[in-house]
Design a protein around this motif. Structure first.
Motif, mmCIF file in Angstrom:
data_model
loop_
_atom_site.group_PDB
_atom_site.id
_atom_site.type_symbol
_atom_site.label_atom_id
_atom_site.label_comp_id
_atom_site.label_asym_id
_atom_site.label_seq_id
_atom_site.Cartn_x
_atom_site.Cartn_y
_atom_site.Cartn_z
ATOM 1 N N LEU A 1 33.488 12.161 -3.707
ATOM 2 C CA LEU A 1 33.345 13.533 -3.227
ATOM 3 C C LEU A 1 33.195 13.560 -1.719
ATOM 4 O O LEU A 1 33.786 14.392 -1.020
ATOM 5 N N LEU A 2 32.397 12.606 -1.205
ATOM 6 C CA LEU A 2 32.179 12.550 0.247
ATOM 7 C C LEU A 2 33.499 12.352 0.977
ATOM 8 O O LEU A 2 33.759 13.005 1.994
ATOM 9 N N LEU A 3 34.351 11.475 0.433
ATOM 10 C CA LEU A 3 35.658 11.277 1.056
ATOM 11 C C LEU A 3 36.437 12.586 1.072
ATOM 12 O O LEU A 3 37.066 12.943 2.073
ATOM 13 N N GLY A 4 36.388 13.306 -0.066
ATOM 14 C CA GLY A 4 37.079 14.590 -0.128
ATOM 15 C C GLY A 4 36.564 15.553 0.920
ATOM 16 O O GLY A 4 37.339 16.233 1.598
ATOM 17 N N LEU A 5 35.237 15.579 1.083
ATOM 18 C CA LEU A 5 34.658 16.508 2.048
ATOM 19 C C LEU A 5 35.029 16.106 3.474
ATOM 20 O O LEU A 5 35.313 16.960 4.318
ATOM 21 N N ILE A 6 35.027 14.794 3.748
ATOM 22 C CA ILE A 6 35.420 14.335 5.084
ATOM 23 C C ILE A 6 36.860 14.745 5.363
ATOM 24 O O ILE A 6 37.205 15.249 6.428
ATOM 25 N N LEU A 7 37.709 14.540 4.348
ATOM 26 C CA LEU A 7 39.120 14.886 4.508
ATOM 27 C C LEU A 7 39.280 16.390 4.711
ATOM 28 O O LEU A 7 40.091 16.839 5.532
ATOM 29 N N LEU A 8 38.476 17.159 3.983
ATOM 30 C CA LEU A 8 38.516 18.612 4.129
ATOM 31 C C LEU A 8 38.149 19.001 5.548
ATOM 32 O O LEU A 8 38.801 19.837 6.189
ATOM 33 N N TYR A 9 37.082 18.375 6.056
ATOM 34 C CA TYR A 9 36.623 18.659 7.429
ATOM 35 C C TYR A 9 37.715 18.300 8.429
ATOM 36 O O TYR A 9 37.966 19.031 9.385
ATOM 37 N N ALA B 1 49.362 22.737 2.958
ATOM 38 C CA ALA B 1 49.470 22.630 1.506
ATOM 39 C C ALA B 1 49.415 21.178 1.052
ATOM 40 O O ALA B 1 48.763 20.845 0.066
ATOM 41 N N ASP B 2 50.064 20.319 1.819
ATOM 42 C CA ASP B 2 50.108 18.909 1.450
ATOM 43 C C ASP B 2 48.699 18.319 1.460
ATOM 44 O O ASP B 2 48.300 17.607 0.534
ATOM 45 N N ALA B 3 47.949 18.640 2.519
ATOM 46 C CA ALA B 3 46.574 18.141 2.597
ATOM 47 C C ALA B 3 45.737 18.700 1.461
ATOM 48 O O ALA B 3 44.902 18.003 0.888
ATOM 49 N N GLN B 4 46.004 19.955 1.110
ATOM 50 C CA GLN B 4 45.220 20.570 0.034
ATOM 51 C C GLN B 4 45.364 19.807 -1.271
ATOM 52 O O GLN B 4 44.406 19.658 -2.027
ATOM 53 N N HIS B 5 46.569 19.324 -1.538
ATOM 54 C CA HIS B 5 46.778 18.574 -2.782
ATOM 55 C C HIS B 5 45.858 17.370 -2.830
ATOM 56 O O HIS B 5 45.184 17.120 -3.822
ATOM 57 N N HIS B 6 45.822 16.601 -1.726
ATOM 58 C CA HIS B 6 44.985 15.389 -1.718
ATOM 59 C C HIS B 6 43.513 15.740 -1.824
ATOM 60 O O HIS B 6 42.774 15.136 -2.596
ATOM 61 N N ILE B 7 43.116 16.727 -1.014
ATOM 62 C CA ILE B 7 41.693 17.046 -0.976
ATOM 63 C C ILE B 7 41.242 17.562 -2.333
ATOM 64 O O ILE B 7 40.206 17.162 -2.849
#
Lengths: 533, 474
Positions: free
Chosen positions: A167-175, A201-207
């Motif tokens: 989750l932390l990785l996801g949040l970092i990526l979101l930031y 959109a592409d980033a959204q898929h990963h996050i």
């Protein structure tokens, strides 16, 4: 006020560790928490969808990291849930023989962590507060657990640790996905950036995938659910109440708070995956639940299974389904806490929770039998309980989603299958009730006594909350809808509606109508007609 | 204002004075020396906040082409001083063990040197973090290493300690040989020993890059030995377990931190070569996997901390790969706090029971304060939010995600999961297990103060990291 409600349990926990009388301090703190939650509820302003009672302390200007707290409708009902369940759990805990101080401190840390996570507007603290509960849970199961406590404690701790680092990785990526000048840990700022289309959109898929995985592990999404039943079965009852009732909702809360408003494109992209997995929760785990032979395991699995409904509401991403998910989160938290509390009390009296050894207990424990029956009916989703309001909104919202006249969309198939989940849960819940409380009573249980009057207070509190919001679900719906309305419409391409919906000056009634007319295609529905009954 | 080299000179004089007093004043309680040393180092620590800026390293000549006093080096001088102070506090707790290992007529034989040697190590560390020339790096590294040779095998009657000392001596000497050989290659290619001049020469396309890389790889071997990176970590478990516990703490914090500072400085000229990064990614992966997996089955706490030290070197190397100096620095500060905290508790508890994990059984009942301190240390090492250890990992992962080092991030997250298992094993022993022993563990006021300070700063930095980040920015 919000700061007080977060730090009341935490400060009390620290005081207990320093050496104040454990039970008294814990009870006082949880009563105070409950009272301030009620105060927040009473003073909640219904007409805005912004965060209220916002306080902010800057931690790092360079990272735009600050300790910001505040509540909107969704956080308010989660804080209320946490406060109710904390009070009930602390009250139920009674006298502890070993390390009493540590026990109560752990309970309060879990509670404070959950409330802190729900009331944080800052992404970092939102995450960090949830983790505050990790070590206390490990200690609670490890020291005071029953059954296979060692394995259960390791499993839940390591599972949740890895889940939260994903989750932390996801949040970092979101930031990092937001362009540098807009980067902020503030969820409000991120929402604004997302509605301006700053997250590709592409980033959204990963996050979204990372968040779904991380939150999914925390919510016990199939197939990452195996930690939950074992941990809840071996945890002491107050810990199971807090964890299954409140803390597990953090993952769902996170999906509602982050995934839907910030990553609509990611959510659309992974809908099919989420739908398949949540069917695993409802159907597969549901069938596994039927096969359980012990009450505590059955309750553990059933709490995993019910996550499927809430996830269905979230997956539908329409205002009706999402509102239903929020209502069901609240209702499920209360009902599962009630069931775990009574199961814990049974275990203390009888020393066993195997169905084969129990039976007929309602004769000697009429109050416990009645309360358990109410919990069972609520968990099944009988009308009159808050769970029903949530489930029906979810089913309607999900069925409406993607509806065309000439064929079935995946959501219709899912909804039809998910409806069978109600049948499944009826089977296992009623069977459990029959085997434990009905039928002939064996001689060894004839001497059992019913719940003491002091223990009836928390039970009444939980039952009262279930019934109150069962008959008046609109009071919950009114709290959460404005926030969702602004999120769901903010993501729409239809700019005119967006403006009229998110404009703060429009009166709530008018605004709701706008949102509904704007979101019919996405599954918007007239909530007032459906939910009010 | 004072100039930076005066700090080292002050510490050096302090060490000399303490040696002299120990030699000529035989009647005094030798612990007074330790307290004097702590006080002296604290004064120097205070002095580090009033250092005049040094000339820019690009145009520096003479002494300043060897020695820099930039923000990073001043910060790590403070770091070294702080570490030494805490190690000396631990050493006063450890004094009975040292005393019992000498059978000499006077019960205090050897104690004085035990307190004086860390001061010389500290001087070495302080020079090392300022060194920007290979010759100077080599000399100060030797000052550190040679004082460690003595410290590691100080309680020499214990065969395990002797073995540790022997291993450290041989392998350390070997790594020094690699360092010199590497420096020779680099000097041969570039004709320079100053790191800034080397960087200038390397940008010249006529330079033989292959030979320079070989030199860099050889230097990396020596530094890998210092920071305990795989495959140069073989000495770590045995030496950590055998050395006197305060010395182990010193090795794992001071030596490692200085190693990382030197690594960052040495890699700076070679950063532009793509092979460098690939090499470090590989070392980081190996270190993460080996350190964390090998820690899983350990039953001895000192050994566990040894493997954990390898594991943390892995996380720090992720930061080195991304060349994020602030992330590495913050991680090192967090590592200092939590490791010293764990060792401080270990020193006290191990004298009563032992240093196996099972010796910590029921500590929460016997001594709630020590158990709580150890809990914070372990939880921070594992990386739970609201502790400095978590923020350290956060910054490291942030840098790695930003640079899209996917493999490192994935392996990092999985190994964090392993970490939770082996650190919580200690928590389990302290809180779950019961014990027959019910007597309290005595703890003196100074140690109680030091441990409390470490607990508070571990949590404080976990919530409010800005002071450290600001200290590096200016």
């Amino acid at each position: 006020m919000v700061l007080f409600i977060i730090f009341c349990p935490i400060v009390a926990a620290i005081l207990i560790m320093v050496g104040t009388p454990a039970r008294k301090t814990a009870l006082a703190a949880s009563v105070l928490t409950f009272a301030s939650a009620l105060f927040l509820l009473a003073t909640f302003g219904y007409d805005g969808h912004d965060f209220q009672h916002v306080t902010s302390f800057t931690i790092s200007p360079e990272w735009r990291l600050s300790f910001t707290t505040g509540i909107d409708g969704l956080s308010l009902i989660m804080v209320l849930l946490a406060a109710i369940v904390t009070l009930a759990a602390v009250w139920f805990a009674g006298t502890i023989e070993r390390y009493e101080n540590t026990f109560y401190a752990c309970l309060l840390f879990i509670s404070g962590g959950a409330i802190g996570a729900f009331a944080s507007i800052d992404l970092f603290f939102f995450y960090a507060f949830h983790e505050l509960a990790l070590i206390p849970t490990f200690l609670l199961i490890g020291i005071w657990g029953t059954g296979n406590r060692v394995a259960a404690a390791w499993k839940i701790t390591i599972y949740l640790a890895i889940g939260s680092f994903i989750l932390l990785l996801g949040l970092i990526l979101l930031y990092q996905s937001v362009p540098a000048p807009l980067r902020s840990f503030d969820i409000r700022a991120l929402t604004v950036a997302a509605s301006l289309g700053q997250i590709a959109a592409d980033a959204q898929h990963h996050i979204y995938l990372l968040l779904l995985l991380g939150f999914g592990i925390l919510v016990s999404l199939f197939p990452f659910h195996t930690w939950a039943p074992e941990a809840y079965a071996s945890a002491p009852a107050p810990a199971a109440m807090l964890h299954a009732g409140v803390l597990k909702k953090f993952g769902l809360y996170g999906l509602l708070r982050l995934a839907i408003p910030l990553l609509p494109e990611g959510a659309r992209h992974w809908t099919t995956l989420l739908v398949v997995l949540l069917l695993g929760n409802i159907i597969y785990v549901g069938l596994v639940t039927i096969a359980q032979k012990r009450l505590d395991w059955m309750l553990g699995y059933s709490s995993v299974m019910h996550m499927g409904y809430i996830l269905l509401g979230i997956a539908s991403a329409g205002i009706l389904g999402v509102t239903g998910a929020a209502v069901l989160m609240f209702a499920h938290g209360i009902s599962i806490a009630l069931l775990f509390a009574l199961a814990g009390e049974l275990r203390q009296r009888t020393g066993t929770l195997a169905f084969d050894e129990l039976g007929g207990l309602a004769r000697v424990m009429p109050f416990a039998g009645l309360a358990f029956g109410i919990g069972v009916f609520a968990a099944i989703g009988l009308p009159g309980f808050a769970n029903f309001a949530g489930e029906i909104m979810i089913f309607f919202g999900a069925f409406k989603n993607g509806w065309t006249m000439d064929g079935f969309h995946i959501f219709q198939i899912t909804t039809v299958l998910a409806l069978w989940g109600v049948v499944i849960s009826t089977v296992y819940m009623l069977r459990a009730y029959r085997k434990a409380f009905m039928g002939t009573i064996s001689d060894q249980w004839k001497h059992l006594v019913d719940l003491r009057p002091t223990l009836r207070v928390p039970v009444t509190l939980l039952v009262g909350a279930l019934l109150c919001y069962g008959f008046f679900p609109q009071s919950l719906v009114r709290i959460v809808t404005p926030g969702f309305g602004s999120y769901l419409s903010a993501n729409r391409t239809d700019l005119i509606n967006t403006q009229s919906c998110s404009h703060g000056a429009v009166s709530p009634c008018l605004k709701e109508q706008h949102c509904q007319s704007a979101s019919t295609q996405r599954g918007g529905y007239n909530i007032q007609q459906i939910a009010w009954r | 204002m004072i100039t930076a080299p005066m700090l080292e000179i002050a510490v050096l004089v302090l060490g000399m004075v303490i040696l002299m007093v120990e030699a000529f004043a035989t009647k005094i309680d030798k612990r007074i020396l330790a307290f004097a040393a702590i006080a002296g180092l604290a004064v120097v620590l205070l002095g580090t906040f009033f250092v005049a800026p040094s000339p820019s390293p690009d145009q520096a000549t003479g002494f300043w082409s060897f020695y820099t006093a930039d923000r990073l080096s001043i910060f790590f001088k403070q770091f070294a001083l702080l570490t030494t102070i805490f190690v000396l506090i631990m050493m006063t707790d450890y004094a009975p063990v040292v005393r019992s290992s000498f059978s000499a007529a006077t019960a205090q034989a050897g104690l004085g040197e035990f307190f004086a040697l860390p001061i010389f190590t500290c001087v070495g560390l302080m020079y090392l973090v300022s060194a920007i020339d290979f010759v100077f790096i080599f000399v100060s590294l030797e000052l550190v290493t040679i004082s460690f040779y003595v410290l590691v095998s100080f309680t020499r009657r214990n065969p395990i300690t002797l073995e540790a000392g022997m291993k450290y001596l041989v392998l350390s000497a070997l790594s020094t040989a690699f360092l010199v050989y590497g420096i020779a290659w680099i000097f041969g290619v570039t004709g320079q020993t100053n790191l800034h001049r080397i960087a200038e020469v390397l940008t010249n396309p006529a330079t033989d890059r292959g030979a320079a890389l070989l030199g860099m790889a050889l230097v990396l071997v020596a530094l890998g030995f210092k920071i305990a990176a795989v495959p140069f970590q073989i000495w770590v478990p045995d030496v950590y377990q055998g050395a006197p516990t305060p010395v182990t703490a010193y090795l794992s914090v001071g030596s490692k931190a200085a190693g990382f500072v030197v690594l960052l400085r040495v890699l700076l000229p070679f950063r532009t070569l793509p092979q460098t990064q690939r090499l470090i990614v590989l070392i980081a992966l190996l270190t993460l996997i080996y350190g964390n997996l090998a820690a899983l089955p350990q039953t001895n706490l000192k050994r566990l901390l040894a493997y954990s030290s390898i594991a943390h070197a892995g996380y720090l190397l992720i930061g080195v790969v991304c060349f994020d100096v602030r992330a590495v620095t913050f991680y090192l500060v967090a590592y200092l706090l939590m490791t010293l905290l764990s060792f401080a508790v270990l020193v006290i508890v191990a004298q009563q029971t032992g240093d196996e994990i099972s010796d910590f059984d029921g500590l929460a009942k016997r001594s709630p304060f020590l158990a709580f301190a150890m809990l914070i240390g372990m939880v921070s090492l594992a990386g739970v939010p609201f502790t400095a250890g978590f923020l350290g990992k956060f910054y490291i992962f942030y840098a790695a995600v930003l640079q899209r080092q996917i493999t490192l991030v994935v392996v990092g997250v999985i190994t964090v999961g392993c970490g939770f298992y082996y650190y919580l094993k200690v928590v389990r022993a302290m809180y779950w297990q019961s014990t027959e022993k019910t007597d309290k563990i005595p703890i003196n006021g100074l140690s109680r103060f030091a441990i409390s300070a470490l607990i508070i700063s571990t949590i404080w930095l976990g919530i409010y990291p800005q002071p450290i980040l600001d200290a590096l920015k200016r």
